[in-house]
Design a protein around this motif. Sequence first.
Motif, PDB file in Angstrom:
ATOM      1  N   ASP A   1      -8.462   6.592   9.326  1.00 48.13           N
ATOM      2  CA  ASP A   1      -7.558   5.473   9.030  1.00 48.13           C
ATOM      3  C   ASP A   1      -7.732   4.936   7.606  1.00 48.13           C
ATOM      4  O   ASP A   1      -6.798   4.419   7.018  1.00 48.13           O
ATOM      5  N   TYR A   2      -8.922   5.061   7.058  1.00 49.83           N
ATOM      6  CA  TYR A   2      -9.191   4.552   5.713  1.00 49.83           C
ATOM      7  C   TYR A   2      -8.588   5.447   4.622  1.00 49.83           C
ATOM      8  O   TYR A   2      -8.535   5.064   3.472  1.00 49.83           O
ATOM      9  N   TYR A   3      -8.140   6.631   5.005  1.00 50.33           N
ATOM     10  CA  TYR A   3      -7.588   7.584   4.050  1.00 50.33           C
ATOM     11  C   TYR A   3      -6.054   7.601   4.069  1.00 50.33           C
ATOM     12  O   TYR A   3      -5.440   8.365   3.340  1.00 50.33           O
ATOM     13  N   GLU A   4      -5.437   6.755   4.909  1.00 50.51           N
ATOM     14  CA  GLU A   4      -3.985   6.738   5.033  1.00 50.51           C
ATOM     15  C   GLU A   4      -3.292   6.214   3.780  1.00 50.51           C
ATOM     16  O   GLU A   4      -2.150   6.537   3.535  1.00 50.51           O
ATOM     17  N   THR A   5      -3.967   5.372   3.037  1.00 50.65           N
ATOM     18  CA  THR A   5      -3.368   4.802   1.833  1.00 50.65           C
ATOM     19  C   THR A   5      -4.065   5.346   0.603  1.00 50.65           C
ATOM     20  O   THR A   5      -5.273   5.587   0.606  1.00 50.65           O
ATOM     21  N   THR A   6      -3.275   5.532  -0.464  1.00 48.71           N
ATOM     22  CA  THR A   6      -3.842   6.131  -1.673  1.00 48.71           C
ATOM     23  C   THR A   6      -3.667   5.260  -2.913  1.00 48.71           C
ATOM     24  O   THR A   6      -4.178   5.605  -3.975  1.00 48.71           O
ATOM     25  N   ALA A   7      -2.963   4.142  -2.790  1.00 48.88           N
ATOM     26  CA  ALA A   7      -2.770   3.240  -3.928  1.00 48.88           C
ATOM     27  C   ALA A   7      -2.295   1.884  -3.412  1.00 48.88           C
ATOM     28  O   ALA A   7      -1.816   1.772  -2.281  1.00 48.88           O
ATOM     29  N   VAL A   8      -2.433   0.873  -4.253  1.00 53.18           N
ATOM     30  CA  VAL A   8      -1.847  -0.443  -3.999  1.00 53.18           C
ATOM     31  C   VAL A   8      -1.125  -0.883  -5.264  1.00 53.18           C
ATOM     32  O   VAL A   8      -1.509  -0.481  -6.369  1.00 53.18           O
ATOM     33  N   ALA A   9      -0.084  -1.686  -5.095  1.00 58.69           N
ATOM     34  CA  ALA A   9       0.667  -2.181  -6.253  1.00 58.69           C
ATOM     35  C   ALA A   9       1.338  -3.502  -5.906  1.00 58.69           C
ATOM     36  O   ALA A   9       1.675  -3.759  -4.745  1.00 58.69           O
ATOM     37  N   PHE A  10       1.527  -4.318  -6.943  1.00 55.17           N
ATOM     38  CA  PHE A  10       2.219  -5.587  -6.801  1.00 55.17           C
ATOM     39  C   PHE A  10       3.708  -5.407  -7.063  1.00 55.17           C
ATOM     40  O   PHE A  10       4.104  -4.730  -8.011  1.00 55.17           O
ATOM     41  N   PHE A  11       4.531  -6.067  -6.244  1.00 56.65           N
ATOM     42  CA  PHE A  11       5.977  -6.080  -6.395  1.00 56.65           C
ATOM     43  C   PHE A  11       6.426  -7.544  -6.435  1.00 56.65           C
ATOM     44  O   PHE A  11       6.204  -8.280  -5.471  1.00 56.65           O
ATOM     45  N   PRO A  12       7.027  -7.997  -7.552  1.00 57.54           N
ATOM     46  CA  PRO A  12       7.435  -9.405  -7.671  1.00 57.54           C
ATOM     47  C   PRO A  12       8.407  -9.825  -6.567  1.00 57.54           C
ATOM     48  O   PRO A  12       9.352  -9.096  -6.243  1.00 57.54           O
ATOM     49  N   LEU A  13       8.158 -10.989  -5.998  1.00 53.98           N
ATOM     50  CA  LEU A  13       9.011 -11.500  -4.928  1.00 53.98           C
ATOM     51  C   LEU A  13      10.432 -11.816  -5.381  1.00 53.98           C
ATOM     52  O   LEU A  13      11.368 -11.688  -4.595  1.00 53.98           O
ATOM     53  N   ASN A  14      10.603 -12.227  -6.647  1.00 55.30           N
ATOM     54  CA  ASN A  14      11.932 -12.671  -7.081  1.00 55.30           C
ATOM     55  C   ASN A  14      12.998 -11.596  -6.925  1.00 55.30           C
ATOM     56  O   ASN A  14      14.163 -11.901  -6.685  1.00 55.30           O
TER      57      ASN A  14
ATOM     58  N   GLY B   1      -0.085  -1.810   8.342  1.00 51.96           N
ATOM     59  CA  GLY B   1       0.308  -1.881   9.745  1.00 51.96           C
ATOM     60  C   GLY B   1       0.161  -0.567  10.451  1.00 51.96           C
ATOM     61  O   GLY B   1       0.034   0.488   9.828  1.00 51.96           O
ATOM     62  N   GLY B   2       0.182  -0.646  11.760  1.00 54.55           N
ATOM     63  CA  GLY B   2       0.070   0.567  12.555  1.00 54.55           C
ATOM     64  C   GLY B   2       0.278   0.296  14.029  1.00 54.55           C
ATOM     65  O   GLY B   2       0.588  -0.831  14.438  1.00 54.55           O
TER      66      GLY B   2
ATOM     67  N   VAL C   1       0.843  -1.190   0.000  1.00 48.20           N
ATOM     68  CA  VAL C   1       0.000   0.000   0.000  1.00 48.20           C
ATOM     69  C   VAL C   1       0.883   1.245   0.000  1.00 48.20           C
ATOM     70  O   VAL C   1       1.920   1.277   0.651  1.00 48.20           O
ATOM     71  N   TYR C   2       0.467   2.233  -0.764  1.00 42.83           N
ATOM     72  CA  TYR C   2       1.162   3.522  -0.779  1.00 42.83           C
ATOM     73  C   TYR C   2       0.523   4.358   0.319  1.00 42.83           C
ATOM     74  O   TYR C   2      -0.669   4.647   0.288  1.00 42.83           O
ATOM     75  N   ASP C   3       1.326   4.730   1.315  1.00 47.91           N
ATOM     76  CA  ASP C   3       0.736   5.364   2.491  1.00 47.91           C
ATOM     77  C   ASP C   3       1.218   6.791   2.721  1.00 47.91           C
ATOM     78  O   ASP C   3       1.910   7.372   1.885  1.00 47.91           O
ATOM     79  N   TYR C   4       0.850   7.322   3.857  1.00 48.61           N
ATOM     80  CA  TYR C   4       1.152   8.711   4.207  1.00 48.61           C
ATOM     81  C   TYR C   4       2.644   9.015   4.260  1.00 48.61           C
ATOM     82  O   TYR C   4       3.038  10.178   4.226  1.00 48.61           O
ATOM     83  N   THR C   5       3.509   7.990   4.315  1.00 49.72           N
ATOM     84  CA  THR C   5       4.958   8.218   4.315  1.00 49.72           C
ATOM     85  C   THR C   5       5.485   8.503   2.911  1.00 49.72           C
ATOM     86  O   THR C   5       6.664   8.737   2.737  1.00 49.72           O
ATOM     87  N   LYS C   6       4.589   8.432   1.933  1.00 55.56           N
ATOM     88  CA  LYS C   6       4.929   8.614   0.516  1.00 55.56           C
ATOM     89  C   LYS C   6       5.833   7.486   0.010  1.00 55.56           C
ATOM     90  O   LYS C   6       6.688   7.670  -0.840  1.00 55.56           O
TER      91      LYS C   6
END
Length: 176
Positions: free
Chosen positions: A119-132, A38-39, A27-32
Motif C-alpha cells: 500500500d505504501y508503494y501505490e503513490t509515487t509523487a505529491v503535488a499542490f493544486f491551487p483551489l482557485n 483513499g481506498g 497524490v499521484y497514484d497507480y491510476t497514473k
Amino acid sequence: MVSTDLNKYRGSGVLIVDMKRSSVLLVYDYTKNYNCCGGNMKYNYDDPQCIEKTAKDELYEETRTLISCDIDQIMTCPFVDLDHKNSIFRCYIFKTECPSDICQQFDNVKLDENTMDADYYETTAVAFFPLNQFKHQKSLLSIDKNCEAKQIDGTLSPLNQRVISVIKAAIKENLF
C-alpha cells in the motif's frame, strides 16, 4: 447519533487542503493520475469506526507517513459522500498546513520493503493544486471535461475523476 448503514460504503479517504497555500495536496497514484488519498474499506463493518479508520490509514500510507491524523481529528472533518454503483465513497476534507518542503520530503522517503506493505508503494509523487482554479465555474468545467488541472507551478497534470467529483461536491457544500 445518526444510524448509518455502513455496508453501503465501499471505501473512504481524505482530501488534504493546505490552508497556507490555499491548495489541495494530491497524490499521484497507480491510476497514473493525481487523486485524493483513499481506498477500499479495510475494516470489518461491525466496527462502527471502519470508515474513519480506513480514511486515516489511507492518508498515512499514501503520503508515505508524512501526514497523519487520529480518529478524533477525522471525525471532526467535514466530508462528502459520493454515490457510485449502489455504494458510497466517503471523503473527509482535512484542512491543515503542510510543511513547505513536503514534496521533497515525499521524494526522499526511503521505503523499506521488509517493513512496509504494498500500500505504501501505490503513490509515487505529491503535488499542490491551487483551489482557485476549482472555484471558478468556467475553469471547473474545463477540468471536469479534460480531467486536467494546474499544479501550483503551472504544470498541467491529469486528475482522477474521483478527486474531481470530491472537489465539486465540496465546493457545492461550501466546505473550502
